[in-house]
Write an enzyme that holds these catalytic residues in place. Structure first.
Site, PDB file in Angstrom:
ATOM      1  N   GLY A  50       6.327  15.264   6.121  1.00  0.00           N
ATOM      2  CA  GLY A  50       7.717  14.717   6.481  1.00  0.00           C
ATOM      3  C   GLY A  50       8.645  14.928   5.335  1.00  0.00           C
ATOM      4  O   GLY A  50       9.747  15.005   5.660  1.00  0.00           O
ATOM      5  N   ASP A 110       8.810   3.046   8.813  1.00  0.00           N
ATOM      6  CA  ASP A 110       8.600   2.324  10.192  1.00  0.00           C
ATOM      7  C   ASP A 110       7.995   0.929  10.123  1.00  0.00           C
ATOM      8  O   ASP A 110       8.395  -0.022   9.864  1.00  0.00           O
ATOM      9  CB  ASP A 110       7.683   3.459  11.008  1.00  0.00           C
ATOM     10  CG  ASP A 110       7.910   3.100  12.679  1.00  0.00           C
ATOM     11  OD1 ASP A 110       8.768   2.061  13.071  1.00  0.00           O
ATOM     12  OD2 ASP A 110       7.087   3.749  13.425  1.00  0.00           O
ATOM     13  N   ASP A 166       8.398  15.157  12.338  1.00  0.00           N
ATOM     14  CA  ASP A 166       7.689  15.912  13.364  1.00  0.00           C
ATOM     15  C   ASP A 166       7.207  14.994  14.706  1.00  0.00           C
ATOM     16  O   ASP A 166       7.182  13.861  14.797  1.00  0.00           O
ATOM     17  CB  ASP A 166       6.504  16.470  13.155  1.00  0.00           C
ATOM     18  CG  ASP A 166       5.333  15.537  13.171  1.00  0.00           C
ATOM     19  OD1 ASP A 166       5.598  14.506  12.264  1.00  0.00           O
ATOM     20  OD2 ASP A 166       4.139  15.670  13.637  1.00  0.00           O
TER      21      ASP A 166
HETATM   22  P1  IMP Z   1       4.770   3.622   9.017  1.00  0.00           P
HETATM   23  O1  IMP Z   1       3.384   3.487   8.076  1.00  0.00           O
HETATM   24  O2  IMP Z   1       4.687   2.894  10.312  1.00  0.00           O
HETATM   25  O3  IMP Z   1       6.016   3.104   8.106  1.00  0.00           O
HETATM   26  O4  IMP Z   1       4.973   4.958   9.298  1.00  0.00           O
HETATM   27  C1  IMP Z   1       5.178   6.122   8.492  1.00  0.00           C
HETATM   28  C2  IMP Z   1       4.985   7.416   8.791  1.00  0.00           C
HETATM   29  O5  IMP Z   1       5.114   7.378  10.311  1.00  0.00           O
HETATM   30  C3  IMP Z   1       6.051   8.324   8.427  1.00  0.00           C
HETATM   31  O6  IMP Z   1       5.885   8.815   7.264  1.00  0.00           O
HETATM   32  C4  IMP Z   1       6.038   9.287   9.518  1.00  0.00           C
HETATM   33  O7  IMP Z   1       5.228  10.141   9.187  1.00  0.00           O
HETATM   34  C5  IMP Z   1       5.775   8.621  10.617  1.00  0.00           C
HETATM   35  N1  IMP Z   1       6.939   8.148  11.550  1.00  0.00           N
HETATM   36  C6  IMP Z   1       7.265   6.886  11.839  1.00  0.00           C
HETATM   37  N2  IMP Z   1       8.215   6.979  12.508  1.00  0.00           N
HETATM   38  C7  IMP Z   1       8.496   8.266  13.020  1.00  0.00           C
HETATM   39  C8  IMP Z   1       9.554   8.980  13.647  1.00  0.00           C
HETATM   40  O8  IMP Z   1      10.404   8.074  14.348  1.00  0.00           O
HETATM   41  N3  IMP Z   1       9.382  10.259  13.823  1.00  0.00           N
HETATM   42  C9  IMP Z   1       8.448  11.048  13.152  1.00  0.00           C
HETATM   43  N4  IMP Z   1       7.601  10.369  12.301  1.00  0.00           N
HETATM   44  C10 IMP Z   1       7.744   8.993  12.340  1.00  0.00           C
END
Ligand code: IMP
Length: 187
Positions: A50, A110, A166
């Site tokens: 990403g 996120d 994605d």
């Molecule tokens: P976290 O571990 O929940 O902070 O998520 C991080 C990863 O989840 C990012 O590096 C993305 O690959 C994916 N991700 C989180 N939110 C989104 C979104 O809105 N669109 C696409 N990918 C996301």
């Protein structure tokens, strides 16, 4: 599964961040990083897939001697729009970061679970410093609080695609960040 590329735009309900807005912000972040790390040599570590467009653009706005490295991680299980917090390293660093000034370049934070894992992992490699730069921050769903040094945009709790991000491995090549039409999730 194979649909024409033009459909990619048709699947987007809303453009959240245009190409122009993204590019201006990336230039601004690059200038700040250049100032903050003046006279130091930096290692940018980005997380595939990403962060690829962001890393490629950002590094060209950092006017310092630097090296880059790439990691790839995936989270175990979970739905396509969720992370589970269990992270698997698919590609590790290629070179040692011992004693280096490291800036981790992320696409989006996120829940913070992926970043939390990565920060702990990278700290264990003994860098001189470790800071975090993310293009997008979605604080509404945060489960782990991690101080982030550089944030491009704080966005609402919506699943976004484009500029590297994605849904089911598609839409990474959009030049903007947008919100998908709800129908796309249900098909
Ligand atoms: P976290 O571990 O929940 O902070 O998520 C991080 C990863 O989840 C990012 O590096 C993305 O690959 C994916 N991700 C989180 N939110 C989104 C979104 O809105 N669109 C696409 N990918 C996301």
């Amino acid at each position: 599964m194979s649909r024409p590329a033009a459909d990619l735009h048709a699947d987007v309900a809303d453009v959240l961040l245009s190409e122009e807005v993204i590019q201006a912000k990336v230039a601004e972040l690059g200038a700040r990083i250049t100032d903050d790390y003046a006279d130091r040599e930096l290692t940018l570590v980005s997380v595939l897939k990403g962060s690829l467009p962001f890393m490629a653009d950002l590094m060209r706005h950092v006017a310092l001697p630097l090296t880059i490295d790439l990691m790839e991680v995936s989270s175990y299980g979970g739905a396509m729009t969720e992370t589970s917090g269990l992270v698997r390293i698919l590609k590790d660093l290629s070179a040692s970061i011992d004693g280096r000034e490291v800036l981790l370049v992320e696409d989006i934070i996120d829940t913070g679970l992926t970043l939390n894992y990565l920060v702990r992992y990278l700290r264990g490699k003994n860098p001189a410093s470790l800071r975090i730069c993310t293009l997008l921050d979605k604080p509404a769903r945060r489960l782990v609080e991690i101080p982030v040094d550089y944030v491009g945009f704080t966005i609402p709790d919506q699943f976004v695609v484009g500029y590297g991000l994605d849904y089911g491995e598609r839409y990474r090549n959009l030049r903007y960040v947008g919100v998908l039409r709800p129908e796309v999730y249900s098909t």
